[in-house]
Write an enzyme that holds these catalytic residues in place. Structure first.
Site, PDB file in Angstrom:
ATOM      1  N   SER A  71      -4.478 -27.248   6.938  1.00  0.00           N
ATOM      2  CA  SER A  71      -3.379 -26.597   6.209  1.00  0.00           C
ATOM      3  C   SER A  71      -3.345 -25.088   6.430  1.00  0.00           C
ATOM      4  O   SER A  71      -2.268 -24.494   6.456  1.00  0.00           O
ATOM      5  CB  SER A  71      -3.513 -26.906   4.715  1.00  0.00           C
ATOM      6  OG  SER A  71      -4.734 -26.380   4.209  1.00  0.00           O
ATOM      7  N   THR A  72      -4.479 -24.461   6.639  1.00  0.00           N
ATOM      8  CA  THR A  72      -4.464 -22.996   6.768  1.00  0.00           C
ATOM      9  C   THR A  72      -3.937 -22.573   8.132  1.00  0.00           C
ATOM     10  O   THR A  72      -3.079 -21.695   8.247  1.00  0.00           O
ATOM     11  CB  THR A  72      -5.869 -22.401   6.535  1.00  0.00           C
ATOM     12  OG1 THR A  72      -6.426 -22.979   5.344  1.00  0.00           O
ATOM     13  CG2 THR A  72      -5.798 -20.892   6.382  1.00  0.00           C
ATOM     14  N   LYS A 122     -14.032 -20.934   0.709  1.00  0.00           N
ATOM     15  CA  LYS A 122     -14.813 -21.491   1.823  1.00  0.00           C
ATOM     16  C   LYS A 122     -16.080 -20.677   2.090  1.00  0.00           C
ATOM     17  O   LYS A 122     -16.923 -21.078   2.875  1.00  0.00           O
ATOM     18  CB  LYS A 122     -13.969 -21.530   3.099  1.00  0.00           C
ATOM     19  CG  LYS A 122     -12.567 -22.125   2.966  1.00  0.00           C
ATOM     20  CD  LYS A 122     -12.586 -23.596   2.684  1.00  0.00           C
ATOM     21  CE  LYS A 122     -11.218 -24.227   2.702  1.00  0.00           C
ATOM     22  NZ  LYS A 122     -10.536 -24.220   4.002  1.00  0.00           N
ATOM     23  N   LYS A 135     -17.054 -27.528   9.891  1.00  0.00           N
ATOM     24  CA  LYS A 135     -15.652 -27.944  10.024  1.00  0.00           C
ATOM     25  C   LYS A 135     -15.597 -29.458  10.110  1.00  0.00           C
ATOM     26  O   LYS A 135     -16.614 -30.118  10.202  1.00  0.00           O
ATOM     27  CB  LYS A 135     -15.058 -27.323  11.305  1.00  0.00           C
ATOM     28  CG  LYS A 135     -14.829 -25.826  11.211  1.00  0.00           C
ATOM     29  CD  LYS A 135     -14.393 -25.218  12.543  1.00  0.00           C
ATOM     30  CE  LYS A 135     -13.236 -25.921  13.182  1.00  0.00           C
ATOM     31  NZ  LYS A 135     -12.076 -26.099  12.274  1.00  0.00           N
ATOM     32  N   ASP A 140      -8.194 -21.396  13.969  1.00  0.00           N
ATOM     33  CA  ASP A 140      -8.551 -22.640  13.305  1.00  0.00           C
ATOM     34  C   ASP A 140      -9.023 -22.361  11.888  1.00  0.00           C
ATOM     35  O   ASP A 140      -9.226 -21.202  11.512  1.00  0.00           O
ATOM     36  CB  ASP A 140      -9.663 -23.353  14.115  1.00  0.00           C
ATOM     37  CG  ASP A 140      -9.693 -24.847  13.866  1.00  0.00           C
ATOM     38  OD1 ASP A 140     -10.348 -25.564  14.650  1.00  0.00           O
ATOM     39  OD2 ASP A 140      -9.059 -25.309  12.889  1.00  0.00           O
ATOM     40  N   GLU A 172     -11.467 -29.519  18.429  1.00  0.00           N
ATOM     41  CA  GLU A 172     -11.527 -28.140  17.914  1.00  0.00           C
ATOM     42  C   GLU A 172     -12.669 -27.367  18.552  1.00  0.00           C
ATOM     43  O   GLU A 172     -12.517 -26.205  18.925  1.00  0.00           O
ATOM     44  CB  GLU A 172     -11.677 -28.143  16.394  1.00  0.00           C
ATOM     45  CG  GLU A 172     -10.409 -28.550  15.651  1.00  0.00           C
ATOM     46  CD  GLU A 172     -10.629 -28.682  14.159  1.00  0.00           C
ATOM     47  OE1 GLU A 172     -11.779 -28.900  13.727  1.00  0.00           O
ATOM     48  OE2 GLU A 172      -9.636 -28.567  13.411  1.00  0.00           O
ATOM     49  N   ARG A 216     -13.271 -31.516   8.105  1.00  0.00           N
ATOM     50  CA  ARG A 216     -12.633 -32.258   6.998  1.00  0.00           C
ATOM     51  C   ARG A 216     -11.464 -33.080   7.535  1.00  0.00           C
ATOM     52  O   ARG A 216     -11.198 -34.177   7.060  1.00  0.00           O
ATOM     53  CB  ARG A 216     -12.147 -31.275   5.930  1.00  0.00           C
ATOM     54  CG  ARG A 216     -11.378 -31.918   4.779  1.00  0.00           C
ATOM     55  CD  ARG A 216     -10.465 -30.944   4.095  1.00  0.00           C
ATOM     56  NE  ARG A 216      -9.576 -30.280   5.040  1.00  0.00           N
ATOM     57  CZ  ARG A 216      -8.506 -30.846   5.590  1.00  0.00           C
ATOM     58  NH1 ARG A 216      -8.208 -32.103   5.313  1.00  0.00           N
ATOM     59  NH2 ARG A 216      -7.736 -30.175   6.439  1.00  0.00           N
ATOM     60  N   GLY A 217     -10.778 -32.507   8.546  1.00  0.00           N
ATOM     61  CA  GLY A 217      -9.596 -33.192   9.085  1.00  0.00           C
ATOM     62  C   GLY A 217      -9.899 -34.133  10.237  1.00  0.00           C
ATOM     63  O   GLY A 217      -8.983 -34.613  10.895  1.00  0.00           O
TER      64      GLY A 217
HETATM   65  O1  DER Z   1     -10.912 -30.257   9.840  1.00  0.00           O
HETATM   66  C1  DER Z   1     -11.011 -29.064  10.143  1.00  0.00           C
HETATM   67  O2  DER Z   1     -11.897 -28.607  10.895  1.00  0.00           O
HETATM   68  C2  DER Z   1     -10.065 -28.100   9.487  1.00  0.00           C
HETATM   69  O3  DER Z   1      -9.953 -26.935  10.257  1.00  0.00           O
HETATM   70  C3  DER Z   1     -10.618 -27.797   8.115  1.00  0.00           C
HETATM   71  O4  DER Z   1     -11.952 -27.433   8.293  1.00  0.00           O
HETATM   72  C4  DER Z   1      -9.875 -26.726   7.389  1.00  0.00           C
HETATM   73  O5  DER Z   1      -8.753 -27.321   6.823  1.00  0.00           O
HETATM   74  P1  DER Z   1      -7.925 -26.548   5.691  1.00  0.00           P
HETATM   75  O6  DER Z   1      -7.437 -25.261   6.352  1.00  0.00           O
HETATM   76  O7  DER Z   1      -6.807 -27.501   5.380  1.00  0.00           O
HETATM   77  O8  DER Z   1      -8.850 -26.294   4.545  1.00  0.00           O
END
Ligand code: DER
Length: 221
Positions: A30-31, A124, A97, A84, A106, A99-100
Site C-alpha cells: 500500500s505504501t 514500521k 519484508k 518499496d 522484490e 507481508r504481501g
Molecule cells: O510485502 C512487502 O514486502 C511489502 O512491501 C510490505 O512489506 C509493505 O507493505 P505496506 O506498504 O502495505 O505496509
C-alpha cells in the site's frame, strides 16, 4: 487517517526522487502504491519518460492503471532506483519484508537497483527485528525445509488463503511460510542461513543492501 497520510507522504517523497529517463523498480504494497500514484501524476504533468519493473502481478496491474510503462529485467538488468515498502526496519536499515508475499521478486529488483528507497510509516520502525520471517518455499520441498527451519530455531507456519482454501500460492507458483525466530540478533547471518536450505527460494530478511538503502519515514499532516 494519520497512517494513510504518512504512507502517502513517504510514497510521494520517494517518487519525487525519480528523474526523467530512469528505470524504476516498483515494489509491492500500500505504501509504494502511493509512490506509483505520484509517478503517474508526474508522467502526465511533467512528461517524464520512465519505465517500471514490477515486483508482482498486483503492481503490474496498478502500474497500468497509473499509466506507468513497464519493462523487464532482461531489457534493463541494472535499475536506477527501486522503491518499496517494508514491515520492520531497524536503525541500521536492516528489514523484514514479505507481508504481501512478493519478497522474491522484490529482493531481485532491489539487488538490481543502484539505489533502494524504502517507504514506511513510523509504525514500521523497530530497534530489533522480531516479526515472523516470510519465506517462499518450493511446494515439493516444504517438508524438508520446515524441518531445517525448526533446527534453526524457527516456527514455520504455512500461509493459508483467506478467500481460497489451502495455501497462498505466490506469483511464482510457490508456498509462503511465516517463520517466527523471536528477536533476530544477526539478521544477515539468519538471511544467509535460511537461503542456504535447499528448496527455499527467498526469505523476507533484507539485511545485505543497507549501503544503498534510503529509508523515508512518512509524516502525517
Ligand atoms: O510485502 C512487502 O514486502 C511489502 O512491501 C510490505 O512489506 C509493505 O507493505 P505496506 O506498504 O502495505 O505496509
Amino acid at each position: 487517517d494519520a497512517v494513510t497520510e504518512a504512507k502517502r507522504n513517504a510514497g510521494y517523497r520517494a517518487a519525487d526522487l525519480v528523474k526523467d529517463g530512469m528505470i524504476v523498480g516498483l515494489g509491492t504494497g500500500s505504501t509504494v502504491f502511493f509512490a506509483m500514484e505520484r509517478l503517474g501524476e508526474r508522467i502526465a504533468s511533467e512528461g517524464i519518460r520512465i519505465f517500471g519493473v514490477p515486483t508482482s502481478n498486483q503492481t503490474a496491474m496498478r502500474a497500468e492503471e497509473y499509466g506507468i510503462p513497464l519493462t523487464t529485467l532482461s531489457l534493463h538488468p541494472v535499475l536506477d532506483i527501486a522503491i518499496d515498502g517494508a514491515d520492520q526496519v531497524t536503525p541500521s536499515k536492516q528489514m523484514i519484508k514479505g507481508r504481501g508475499a512478493a519478497h522474491l521478486r522484490e529482493k531481485i529488483v532491489a539487488d538490481a537497483a543502484k539505489q533502494f528507497v524504502v517507504v514506511i510509516d513510523s509504525a514500521k520502525e523497530v530497534s530489533v527485528l522480531d516479526a515472523a520471517v516470510p519465506i517462499e518455499i518450493l511446494p515439493f520441498a516444504y517438508g524438508s525445509v520446515c524441518r531445517k527451519l525448526a533446527s534453526l530455531g524457527g516456527e514455520p507456519v504455512m500461509r493459508n488463503g483467506v478467500k481460497k482454501d489451502g495455501p497462498v500460492i505466490s506469483d511464482n507458483g510457490n508456498y509462503i511460510f511465516d517463520c517466527a525466530f523471536g528477536k533476530v540478533d544477526d539478521p544477515s547471518g539468519l538471511e544467509s542461513a535460511i537461503n542456504a536450505i535447499p528448496g527455499v527460494l527467498e526469505n523476507g530478511i533484507f539485511a545485505k543492501m543497507t549501503e544503498k538503502t534510503l529509508i523515508i519515514v512518512g509524516k502525517s499532516a
